[in-house]
Write a protein that holds these residues in place. Structure first.
Motif, PDB file in Angstrom:
ATOM      1  N   VAL A 152       0.847  -1.195   0.000  1.00 52.63           N
ATOM      2  CA  VAL A 152       0.000   0.000   0.000  1.00 52.63           C
ATOM      3  C   VAL A 152       0.885   1.249   0.000  1.00 52.63           C
ATOM      4  CG1 VAL A 152      -1.834   1.258   1.208  1.00 52.63           C
ATOM      5  CG2 VAL A 152      -1.808  -1.252   1.265  1.00 52.63           C
ATOM      6  N   GLN A 153       0.728   2.050  -1.046  1.00 55.35           N
ATOM      7  CA  GLN A 153       1.495   3.306  -1.127  1.00 55.35           C
ATOM      8  C   GLN A 153       0.620   4.438  -0.593  1.00 55.35           C
ATOM      9  OE1 GLN A 153       1.955   5.104  -5.078  1.00 55.35           O
ATOM     10  NE2 GLN A 153       4.089   5.521  -4.578  1.00 55.35           N
ATOM     11  N   GLY A 154       1.013   5.007   0.542  1.00 56.16           N
ATOM     12  CA  GLY A 154       0.232   6.102   1.115  1.00 56.16           C
ATOM     13  C   GLY A 154      -0.764   5.587   2.133  1.00 56.16           C
ATOM     14  N   VAL A 155      -0.524   5.914   3.402  1.00 51.57           N
ATOM     15  CA  VAL A 155      -1.445   5.469   4.453  1.00 51.57           C
ATOM     16  C   VAL A 155      -2.100   6.691   5.107  1.00 51.57           C
ATOM     17  CG1 VAL A 155      -0.457   3.199   4.843  1.00 51.57           C
ATOM     18  CG2 VAL A 155       0.535   5.157   6.032  1.00 51.57           C
ATOM     19  N   GLY A 156      -2.697   7.527   4.255  1.00 49.53           N
ATOM     20  CA  GLY A 156      -3.437   8.707   4.731  1.00 49.53           C
ATOM     21  C   GLY A 156      -4.870   8.320   5.043  1.00 49.53           C
ATOM     22  N   SER A 157      -5.786   9.247   4.767  1.00 42.98           N
ATOM     23  CA  SER A 157      -7.189   9.024   5.147  1.00 42.98           C
ATOM     24  C   SER A 157      -7.731   7.719   4.568  1.00 42.98           C
ATOM     25  CB  SER A 157      -8.061  10.168   4.633  1.00 42.98           C
ATOM     26  OG  SER A 157      -7.523  11.393   5.007  1.00 42.98           O
ATOM     27  N   VAL A 158      -7.488   7.477   3.293  1.00 40.54           N
ATOM     28  CA  VAL A 158      -8.029   6.263   2.675  1.00 40.54           C
ATOM     29  C   VAL A 158      -7.116   5.063   2.958  1.00 40.54           C
ATOM     30  CG1 VAL A 158      -8.713   5.143   0.521  1.00 40.54           C
ATOM     31  CG2 VAL A 158      -9.158   7.587   0.833  1.00 40.54           C
ATOM     32  N   GLY A 159      -5.822   5.221   2.696  1.00 38.04           N
ATOM     33  CA  GLY A 159      -4.879   4.103   2.792  1.00 38.04           C
ATOM     34  C   GLY A 159      -4.888   3.441   4.164  1.00 38.04           C
TER      35      GLY A 159
ATOM     36  N   ILE B  51       3.996  -1.214   3.532  1.00 37.36           N
ATOM     37  CA  ILE B  51       3.466   0.149   3.361  1.00 37.36           C
ATOM     38  C   ILE B  51       4.588   1.169   3.176  1.00 37.36           C
ATOM     39  CG2 ILE B  51       1.348  -0.296   4.656  1.00 37.36           C
ATOM     40  CD1 ILE B  51       2.605   1.084   7.085  1.00 37.36           C
ATOM     41  N   SER B  52       4.233   2.264   2.499  1.00 33.41           N
ATOM     42  CA  SER B  52       5.170   3.390   2.379  1.00 33.41           C
ATOM     43  C   SER B  52       4.392   4.684   2.538  1.00 33.41           C
ATOM     44  CB  SER B  52       5.867   3.375   1.017  1.00 33.41           C
ATOM     45  OG  SER B  52       4.968   3.772   0.007  1.00 33.41           O
ATOM     46  N   ASP B  53       5.086   5.704   3.019  1.00 33.66           N
ATOM     47  CA  ASP B  53       4.501   7.051   3.101  1.00 33.66           C
ATOM     48  C   ASP B  53       5.666   8.007   3.320  1.00 33.66           C
ATOM     49  OD1 ASP B  53       2.913   9.441   4.060  1.00 33.66           O
ATOM     50  OD2 ASP B  53       1.282   8.007   3.886  1.00 33.66           O
TER      51      ASP B  53
ATOM     52  N   PRO C 258      -2.059   1.708  -4.914  1.00 32.46           N
ATOM     53  CA  PRO C 258      -1.633   3.111  -4.822  1.00 32.46           C
ATOM     54  C   PRO C 258      -2.713   3.959  -4.162  1.00 32.46           C
ATOM     55  CG  PRO C 258      -1.666   2.314  -7.135  1.00 32.46           C
ATOM     56  CD  PRO C 258      -2.431   1.344  -6.295  1.00 32.46           C
ATOM     57  N   CYS C 259      -2.407   4.512  -3.001  1.00 31.56           N
ATOM     58  CA  CYS C 259      -3.383   5.332  -2.270  1.00 31.56           C
ATOM     59  C   CYS C 259      -2.777   6.687  -1.899  1.00 31.56           C
ATOM     60  CB  CYS C 259      -3.851   4.611  -1.003  1.00 31.56           C
ATOM     61  SG  CYS C 259      -4.782   3.108  -1.322  1.00 31.56           S
ATOM     62  N   ALA C 260      -1.888   7.193  -2.787  1.00 27.53           N
ATOM     63  CA  ALA C 260      -1.269   8.483  -2.475  1.00 27.53           C
ATOM     64  C   ALA C 260      -1.393   9.439  -3.650  1.00 27.53           C
ATOM     65  CB  ALA C 260       0.193   8.289  -2.101  1.00 27.53           C
ATOM     66  N   LEU C 261      -0.671   9.153  -4.722  1.00 23.05           N
ATOM     67  CA  LEU C 261      -0.497  10.123  -5.805  1.00 23.05           C
ATOM     68  C   LEU C 261      -0.980   9.574  -7.133  1.00 23.05           C
ATOM     69  CD1 LEU C 261       3.296  10.433  -5.062  1.00 23.05           C
ATOM     70  CD2 LEU C 261       1.579  12.076  -4.297  1.00 23.05           C
ATOM     71  N   GLY C 262      -1.173  10.494  -8.078  1.00 21.51           N
ATOM     72  CA  GLY C 262      -1.489  10.092  -9.447  1.00 21.51           C
ATOM     73  C   GLY C 262      -0.207   9.786 -10.210  1.00 21.51           C
TER      74      GLY C 262
ATOM     75  N   GLY D 229      -6.076   0.456  -6.215  1.00 25.30           N
ATOM     76  CA  GLY D 229      -5.918   1.440  -5.137  1.00 25.30           C
ATOM     77  C   GLY D 229      -6.798   2.656  -5.335  1.00 25.30           C
ATOM     78  N   ALA D 230      -6.717   3.572  -4.378  1.00 26.77           N
ATOM     79  CA  ALA D 230      -7.638   4.718  -4.335  1.00 26.77           C
ATOM     80  C   ALA D 230      -7.203   5.914  -5.165  1.00 26.77           C
ATOM     81  CB  ALA D 230      -7.773   5.186  -2.880  1.00 26.77           C
ATOM     82  N   ALA D 231      -5.924   6.048  -5.442  1.00 29.07           N
ATOM     83  CA  ALA D 231      -5.442   7.293  -6.049  1.00 29.07           C
ATOM     84  C   ALA D 231      -6.138   7.556  -7.381  1.00 29.07           C
ATOM     85  CB  ALA D 231      -3.933   7.231  -6.246  1.00 29.07           C
ATOM     86  N   ASN D 232      -6.370   8.845  -7.651  1.00 30.99           N
ATOM     87  CA  ASN D 232      -6.946   9.248  -8.933  1.00 30.99           C
ATOM     88  C   ASN D 232      -5.857   9.297  -9.997  1.00 30.99           C
ATOM     89  OD1 ASN D 232      -9.752   9.805  -8.430  1.00 30.99           O
ATOM     90  ND2 ASN D 232      -9.082  11.489  -7.115  1.00 30.99           N
TER      91      ASN D 232
ATOM     92  N   GLY E 148     -16.395   5.170  -4.088  1.00 23.90           N
ATOM     93  CA  GLY E 148     -17.157   5.202  -2.831  1.00 23.90           C
ATOM     94  C   GLY E 148     -17.370   6.618  -2.316  1.00 23.90           C
ATOM     95  N   GLY E 149     -16.346   7.440  -2.434  1.00 22.51           N
ATOM     96  CA  GLY E 149     -16.435   8.812  -1.917  1.00 22.51           C
ATOM     97  C   GLY E 149     -17.527   9.607  -2.625  1.00 22.51           C
ATOM     98  N   ILE E 150     -17.611   9.460  -3.929  1.00 19.87           N
ATOM     99  CA  ILE E 150     -18.607  10.251  -4.668  1.00 19.87           C
ATOM    100  C   ILE E 150     -20.013   9.710  -4.406  1.00 19.87           C
ATOM    101  CG2 ILE E 150     -18.421   9.040  -6.920  1.00 19.87           C
ATOM    102  CD1 ILE E 150     -18.842  12.835  -6.483  1.00 19.87           C
TER     103      ILE E 150
END
Ligand code: NAD
Length: 351
Positions: A176-183, A199-201, A234-238, A256-259, A287-289
């Protein structure tokens, strides 16, 4: 405008300038065929007006596709404010932006995106009711991240089912890349299922919290592309799937979640050729939308949100199955379905 490479028959592209507050904003309405255009507002210190316009055009088209795939009664739009979110925010700026949104008379609903938070949107709300993602108020839905994360987790299971014949994640390795709100929420769900996490962040605090809670192994930000895992999330960056990272990936799936995970759409075909199954970002992260749509309806219901999310994940499964059975990249399959849904609503043949 009409020759711009990112112009995709947008219904309206509106530029706003307010001398008093310094507001420079673009609201791009890609399509209202399925309902009022909805999509967040991004505040960014763009290098040029053209970079700002490109972002507005691309992001609003992406929202049309995302809303269509989530089967929401919403079209696609996006707004961008030119400025540094750390320095250039003011009440006057957001109220001027609110008046800009109001001038479109409900053709476009805004919400937070990169650089904007719920307190900014509360200022926008003083000038217009066409705002979602609020913390307070009758239908306020608050932070959509837990719902997005639930969708990503369920989407990872769909990918695993196609890769291994079972969606049981115990013992599967997920990077999992990015363990912010979603990650962070995605990691929680995966750990509960017995998945092994890497994981990475760049935020040490966030890494510590998640690794303590889930037993995840931490790697340096750039090393996440090299780890041997079943699925990369990927849950951090595009733009993290690009020519450089593609040759390093040692996974069977990307979910992953990233746009805008693919630097260009052609990366989808390159992933496919490498035998990597890709869950199209705007489908798995819808899910967010869905949560925002529930708020826009004025009658927020968690049951409705859960039902829509379950259907979205089924749609993701259908996209993956069609991609696998026809040897097409999954992002191309999703784009085709989204375009068809929008064209059907307009009563037109998709282009
Ligand atoms: P966030 O800002 O809470 O988390 C992002 C995390 O990524 C942060 O912890 C940040 O430190 C980390 N990060 C930044 N650069 C990194 C790097 N180089 N390597 C590793 N980690 C890095 O954002 P979020 O709300 O969790 O959203 C994550 C992604 O999902 C974004 O791309 C967002 O656009 C997308 N998304 C979010 C939602 C939602 O509901 N929040 C919905 C759809 C899509």
């Amino acid at each position: 405008m009409f020759d711009h490479p990112s112009f995709d028959a947008h219904e309206g592209v509106h530029a706003f300038h307010d001398a008093q507050s310094g507001l420079r904003a673009i609201i791009a309405v890609h399509s209202t065929a399925l309902g009022p255009a909805a999509g967040g507002c991004r505040m960014w210190n763009y290098a040029s007006g053209d970079a700002m316009l490109t972002d507005a055009l691309r992001l609003s088209q992406g929202m049309s596709f995302k809303n269509a795939m989530a089967d929401l009664p919403l079209g696609g739009g996006k707004s961008v404010i030119w400025g540094d979110p750390r320095k250039d925010k003011s009440e006057a700026l957001f109220r001027a932006f609110g008046r800009a949104v109001e001038s479109l008379q409900g053709q476009y609903y805004t919400a937070e995106d990169v650089g904007i938070d719920t307190s900014d949107m509360a200022l926008v709300r003083k000038e217009t009711r066409y705002v979602a993602g609020l913390d307070e108020g009758a239908a306020a839905s608050g932070d959509p991240s837990p719902i997005t994360a639930m969708g990503v987790y369920l989407g990872i299971k769909e990918v695993a089912k196609r890769l291994y014949g079972s969606d049981d994640l115990s013992g599967r390795i997920v990077a999992v890349q990015g363990v912010g709100s979603v990650g962070a929420h995605v990691c929680e769900h995966l750990a509960k299922d017995g998945a092994k996490l890497i994981i990475s962040d760049i935020d040490q605090e966030a890494l510590k919290d998640v690794s303590t809670q889930t037993g995840a192994t931490v790697v340096q930000p750039d090393d996440i592309y090299d780890v041997e895992a079943d699925i990369f999330s990927p849950c951090a960056l595009g733009a993290v799937i690009n020519e450089k990272t593609l040759e390093r990936l040692q996974v069977k799936g990307v979910a992953g979640a990233a746009n805008n995970q693919l630097v260009v759409p052609e990366m989808g075909e390159l992933l496919r050729r490498k035998g990597i199954l890709y869950a199209p970002d705007y489908v798995i992260n819808g899910g967010g939308i869905i949560n925002v749509a529930a708020e826009i309806s004025g009658n927020y219901s968690r049951e409705w949100v859960d039902g829509k999310l379950a259907r979205l994940i089924e749609t993701l499964g259908e996209v993956l199955d069609e991609a696998l059975s026809t040897n097409q990249p999954a992002n191309a399959v999703a784009d085709r379905i989204a375009r068809k849904r929008i064209a059907d609503a307009k009563g037109l043949a998709p282009k």
